[in-house]
Write a protein that holds these residues in place. Structure first.
Motif, PDB file in Angstrom:
ATOM      1  N   GLU A  87       0.783  -1.271   0.100  1.00 16.37           N
ATOM      2  CA  GLU A  87      -0.003   0.025  -0.088  1.00 16.37           C
ATOM      3  C   GLU A  87       0.709   1.307   0.070  1.00 16.37           C
ATOM      4  OE1 GLU A  87      -4.318   0.613   1.100  1.00 16.37           O
ATOM      5  OE2 GLU A  87      -3.354   1.175   3.111  1.00 16.37           O
ATOM      6  N   ARG A  96      -4.703  -0.690   5.340  1.00 13.48           N
ATOM      7  CA  ARG A  96      -4.256  -0.380   6.617  1.00 13.48           C
ATOM      8  C   ARG A  96      -5.276  -0.601   7.833  1.00 13.48           C
ATOM      9  NH1 ARG A  96      -4.157   3.912   9.964  1.00 13.48           N
ATOM     10  NH2 ARG A  96      -4.795   5.196   8.319  1.00 13.48           N
ATOM     11  N   ARG A 127       4.202  -2.876   4.236  1.00  8.95           N
ATOM     12  CA  ARG A 127       5.088  -1.588   4.039  1.00  8.95           C
ATOM     13  C   ARG A 127       5.798  -1.323   5.307  1.00  8.95           C
ATOM     14  NH1 ARG A 127       2.759   4.304   2.517  1.00  8.95           N
ATOM     15  NH2 ARG A 127       4.801   4.786   2.652  1.00  8.95           N
ATOM     16  N   GLY A 128       6.958  -0.968   5.361  1.00 11.24           N
ATOM     17  CA  GLY A 128       7.836  -0.909   6.416  1.00 11.24           C
ATOM     18  C   GLY A 128       7.304   0.178   7.511  1.00 11.24           C
ATOM     19  N   GLU A 129       6.588   1.068   6.924  1.00 13.62           N
ATOM     20  CA  GLU A 129       6.060   2.358   7.761  1.00 13.62           C
ATOM     21  C   GLU A 129       4.804   1.828   8.516  1.00 13.62           C
ATOM     22  OE1 GLU A 129       6.667   2.564   4.703  1.00 13.62           O
ATOM     23  OE2 GLU A 129       7.818   4.344   4.044  1.00 13.62           O
ATOM     24  N   TYR A 130       4.239   0.767   8.324  1.00 10.27           N
ATOM     25  CA  TYR A 130       2.972   0.211   9.100  1.00 10.27           C
ATOM     26  C   TYR A 130       3.327  -0.344  10.203  1.00 10.27           C
ATOM     27  CZ  TYR A 130      -0.196   1.524   5.051  1.00 10.27           C
ATOM     28  OH  TYR A 130      -0.927   2.219   4.280  1.00 10.27           O
ATOM     29  N   LYS A 131       3.657   0.194  11.361  1.00 11.32           N
ATOM     30  CA  LYS A 131       4.112  -0.350  12.465  1.00 11.32           C
ATOM     31  C   LYS A 131       3.091  -0.945  13.127  1.00 11.32           C
ATOM     32  CE  LYS A 131       8.381   1.096  11.952  1.00 11.32           C
ATOM     33  NZ  LYS A 131       9.724   0.109  11.561  1.00 11.32           N
ATOM     34  N   LYS A 135       2.528  -5.124  14.443  1.00 11.58           N
ATOM     35  CA  LYS A 135       2.253  -5.635  15.612  1.00 11.58           C
ATOM     36  C   LYS A 135       1.111  -6.431  15.610  1.00 11.58           C
ATOM     37  CE  LYS A 135       5.126  -2.519  18.344  1.00 11.58           C
ATOM     38  NZ  LYS A 135       4.948  -0.952  18.014  1.00 11.58           N
ATOM     39  N   LEU A 165       5.657 -12.771   7.974  1.00 14.57           N
ATOM     40  CA  LEU A 165       5.542 -11.192   7.956  1.00 14.57           C
ATOM     41  C   LEU A 165       6.782 -10.841   7.677  1.00 14.57           C
ATOM     42  CD1 LEU A 165       3.491  -9.121   8.256  1.00 14.57           C
ATOM     43  CD2 LEU A 165       4.229  -9.069  10.814  1.00 14.57           C
ATOM     44  N   HIS A 166       6.768 -10.328   6.409  1.00 16.40           N
ATOM     45  CA  HIS A 166       8.078  -9.780   5.897  1.00 16.40           C
ATOM     46  C   HIS A 166       7.709  -8.088   5.784  1.00 16.40           C
ATOM     47  CE1 HIS A 166      11.327  -9.130   2.965  1.00 16.40           C
ATOM     48  NE2 HIS A 166      10.654  -7.927   2.537  1.00 16.40           N
ATOM     49  N   THR A 167       8.416  -7.422   6.394  1.00 15.95           N
ATOM     50  CA  THR A 167       8.175  -5.744   6.343  1.00 15.95           C
ATOM     51  C   THR A 167       9.359  -5.424   5.224  1.00 15.95           C
ATOM     52  OG1 THR A 167       9.842  -5.476   8.033  1.00 15.95           O
ATOM     53  CG2 THR A 167       7.540  -5.703   8.778  1.00 15.95           C
ATOM     54  N   SER A 168       8.708  -4.391   4.366  1.00 14.80           N
ATOM     55  CA  SER A 168       9.595  -3.801   3.406  1.00 14.80           C
ATOM     56  C   SER A 168       9.973  -2.519   3.724  1.00 14.80           C
ATOM     57  CB  SER A 168       8.639  -3.469   2.338  1.00 14.80           C
ATOM     58  OG  SER A 168       9.661  -3.239   1.017  1.00 14.80           O
ATOM     59  N   ALA A 169      10.922  -1.581   2.943  1.00 13.71           N
ATOM     60  CA  ALA A 169      11.462  -0.557   3.300  1.00 13.71           C
ATOM     61  C   ALA A 169      11.152   0.485   2.503  1.00 13.71           C
ATOM     62  CB  ALA A 169      13.067  -0.780   3.557  1.00 13.71           C
ATOM     63  N   GLY A 170      10.044   0.758   2.136  1.00 15.35           N
ATOM     64  CA  GLY A 170       9.763   1.752   1.357  1.00 15.35           C
ATOM     65  C   GLY A 170      10.117   2.175   0.108  1.00 15.35           C
TER      66      GLY A 170
END
Ligand SMILES: Cc1cc2nc3c(=O)[nH]c(=O)nc-3n(C[C@H](O)[C@H](O)[C@H](O)COP(=O)(O)O)c2cc1C
Ligand code: SF4
Ligand code: FES
Lengths: 426, 178
Positions: A87, A96, A127-131, A135, A165-170
């Protein structure tokens, strides 16, 4: 009868449902059905019959996509499910809500999809910003593992599924499904040539289905309440409900679940409360930054895939960006061009060279240094970067607001040149 | 896994002949955990970069070399990944990173003015860090919170419906924590 299957458990003023609460609210029925002998072919057929179309932008029929995954004795044993939760489309804020608001809905949907296609591993590409979503999802995954809904031999059926769960970095291009696969493999996220399609050769060369978060979140309802119920939800031709959002200078910006086929006016004037006082509607991008402008005269059209396509735009993500009469359309399009230019992956020439050029012209227009011939260059780029001329859909996406904006707001472009400045008071 | 940080005969091509630093036990433990989730080591590259960044604040050449060595992947490949992603910092950043959304819905609702205000308050532009090392200001594309525009993140926290007063308050709060 449930009329809002995507958001029925969502209340952002409290924590999302735990597994127990979600189960008590009719959730994880699919596990029981699988245990009772429902087979993958039935799931696939039911999803096909539902008419569900992908909610990630392209609107491709989900059941049909799944059916391209080779099955049977001779097919690859390892198959993958990937949920696209990147997203990053400007003006898009729907996935989100689903992930923060009801993470178990996504997990159950993934179980259903993985079971249907025979995947034993599912990645969520977040997406990495979706903290907050990170969680919530990790907690839901852990709960489902503990409960035996994920892991090996689920419900004693021999079906295995691990969710990672893989978090990206924008980087926006990671949302393009083949670039996403490269990113997951740890490579630079350039898109891949198609064919081969991911359904046949995707992640690490194995059959892979990539679906959007909202697409997957439709599955528990379809399996739980059935086709007739699902077909009864819509007000138009396309099936189901969808999340629709409105941002910009309206009275009540937000995101709501509504039946497909709802008139645009009900969304913009009803839910979003219309324009803020003193402003009037100039136009809107109906489904994120990669869609063509629509005009006030289109407000009575229905929020349906075909209906929006008739006026040359796309329903896409369903999150609308509203342009008011005191905001400069040239500035708004220029903002989008800066985004697309920055996010170009640089792999193919029309996009790598074209977008920075377009962006530079917008900066000149804004500063009052624009020239008549610049408009022709912009028009030419709508063609150079259009569908079929670039390696992926990023650049054609950029031409959507650009081409339609040049057409609908020609006077505004001209005034920037004639008056040697932006005529709006920002 | 024990060869990390030992004097080496690999990677001589890289970055001004810098040496890999020693990864900490916590960093190694977290990277090892990620390795269980993917079928090959290359796929762990981005996760490893993020783990190092979480512990060190940013990814120095020495850290990059250490990760490449630990995962036994070509440095150039890992460098390619590191520079590709907006949220992997290859330069030191301040204690608090402000990710300021400057995409379309935030632009329509006045983010340019908000950004100028932050600039006035902190004396920095995009890409810069305050002299006291408290804040780094970075632009970020649409944070997916457009109905609350204009928005920004500071660290892991999202701040919504920004106006001048709110920004002052937020900055003051983070300054107090330091
Ligand atoms: C540049 C670009 C960015 C995209 N970003 C996303 C995204 O963030 N999320 C998403 O679901 N689809 C995104 N897509 C669409 C995906 O390529 C793909 O069509 C979609 O994930 C398929 O899911 P669906 O069939 O469930 O819609 C993007 C496409 C392009 C070209
Ligand atoms: S169109 Fe743009 S983003 Fe897509 S492959 Fe070409 S350069 Fe990359
Ligand atoms: S445009 Fe700023 S959050 Fe979407």
């Amino acid at each position: 009868m449930v009329t809002n299957p995507l958001t029925k458990n969502i209340d952002m003023s409290r924590a999302p449902f735990s597994l127990t609460e979600y189960e008590a609210a009719d959730g994880y029925q699919s596990i029981k059905n699988i245990a009772a002998g429902l087979n993958p072919g039935d799931v696939m057929q039911q999803v096909k019959d539902s008419g569900l179309k992908g909610r990630g932008g392209a609107g491709f029929p989900t059941g049909l996509k799944w059916s391209f995954v080779p099955q049977g004795e001779n097919s690859a044993k390892q198959k993958y499910l990937v949920v696209n939760a990147d997203e990053m489309e400007p003006g898009t804020f729907k996935d989100r809500l689903l992930m923060e608001g009801d993470p178990h809905l996504l997990i159950e949907g993934m179980i259903i999809a993985a079971y249907a296609i025979g995947a034993s591993v599912g990645y969520i590409f977040l997406r990495g910003e979706y903290k907050v979503a990170e969680k919530a999802l990790q907690k839901a995954i852990n709960e489902a593992k503990e409960r035996g809904f994920l892991g090996t031999n689920i419900a004693g059926t021999g079906f295995d599924l691990n969710i990672i769960l893989h978090t990206s970095a924008g980087r926006y291009i990671c949302g393009e499904e083949t670039a996403l696969l490269n990113a997951l493999e740890g490579k630079r996220a350039n898109p891949r040539a198609k064919p081969p399609f991911p359904q046949v050769s995707g992640l690490w060369g194995k059959p892979t289905i990539v679906n959007n978060v909202e697409t997957i979140c439709n599955l528990p309802g379809i399996m739980r309440y059935g086709i007739d119920w699902y077909h009864g939800l819509t007000k138009g031709k396309d099936h189901g409900t969808k999340l629709f959002g409105v941002s910009g200078r309206v009275k009540n910006p937000g995101c709501w679940e509504m039946p497909l086929g709802t008139p645009i006016r009900e969304l913009l004037e009803g839910k979003a409360g219309g324009m803020q006082d003193g402003l009037s509607l100039r136009g809107f991008l109906p489904g994120g930054g990669s869609t063509d402008f629509m005009l006030p005269e289109h407000l009575d059209l229905l929020l349906d895939y075909d209906e929006i396509a008739k006026v040359g735009s796309r329903l896409a993500t369903g999150t609308m960006i509203v342009l008011d009469d005191q905001t400069c359309p040239v500035g708004m399009i220029g903002n989008l061009m800066t985004f697309f230019s920055h996010e170009s992956c640089g792999f193919c020439t029309p996009c790598r060279d074209g977008l920075p050029w377009v962006d530079a012209i917008f900066k000149e227009l804004e500063s009052g240094a624009g020239k008549e011939k610049d408009l022709q260059i912009l028009h030419d780029h709508v063609d150079y970067m259009g569908p079929g001329k670039t390696f992926c859909a990023l650049a054609p996406g950029a031409t959507a607001p650009l081409g339609s904006g040049l057409k609908y707001f020609a006077d505004d472009f001209k005034r920037h040149i004639d008056e040697r400045c932006c005529p709006y008071n920002h | 896994m024990s060869e990390v940080g030992m004097s080496d005969n690999v990677n001589v091509i890289v970055s001004n002949a810098k040496r890999a630093r020693k990864l900490t036990p916590e960093e190694i433990a977290e990277i090892e955990h990620e390795m269980e989730l993917y079928p090959d080591k290359k796929a762990v590259g981005l996760e490893a970069l993020k783990i190092i960044q979480k512990h060190q604040g940013w990814v120095s050449d020495e850290s990059l070399l250490a990760i490449a060595k630990y995962l036994a992947i070509p440095v150039a490949d890992l460098e390619g990944v590191a520079t590709f992603f907006n949220l992997v910092y290859r330069q030191p950043v301040g204690k608090n990173v402000i990710l300021f959304c400057n995409s379309v819905s935030c632009w329509i609702t006045g983010c340019d003015k908000m950004k100028r205000h932050i600039g006035d308050r902190l004396g920095i532009d995009f890409g810069e860090t305050t002299a006291d090392n408290a804040f780094t200001l970075l632009p970020v594309p649409c944070l997916g919170d457009c109905d609350n525009a204009p928005v920004m993140m500071v660290g892991d926290d999202l701040h919504r419906r920004l106006d001048f007063e709110k920004i002052d308050e937020i900055i003051a709060n983070y300054q107090k924590q330091d």
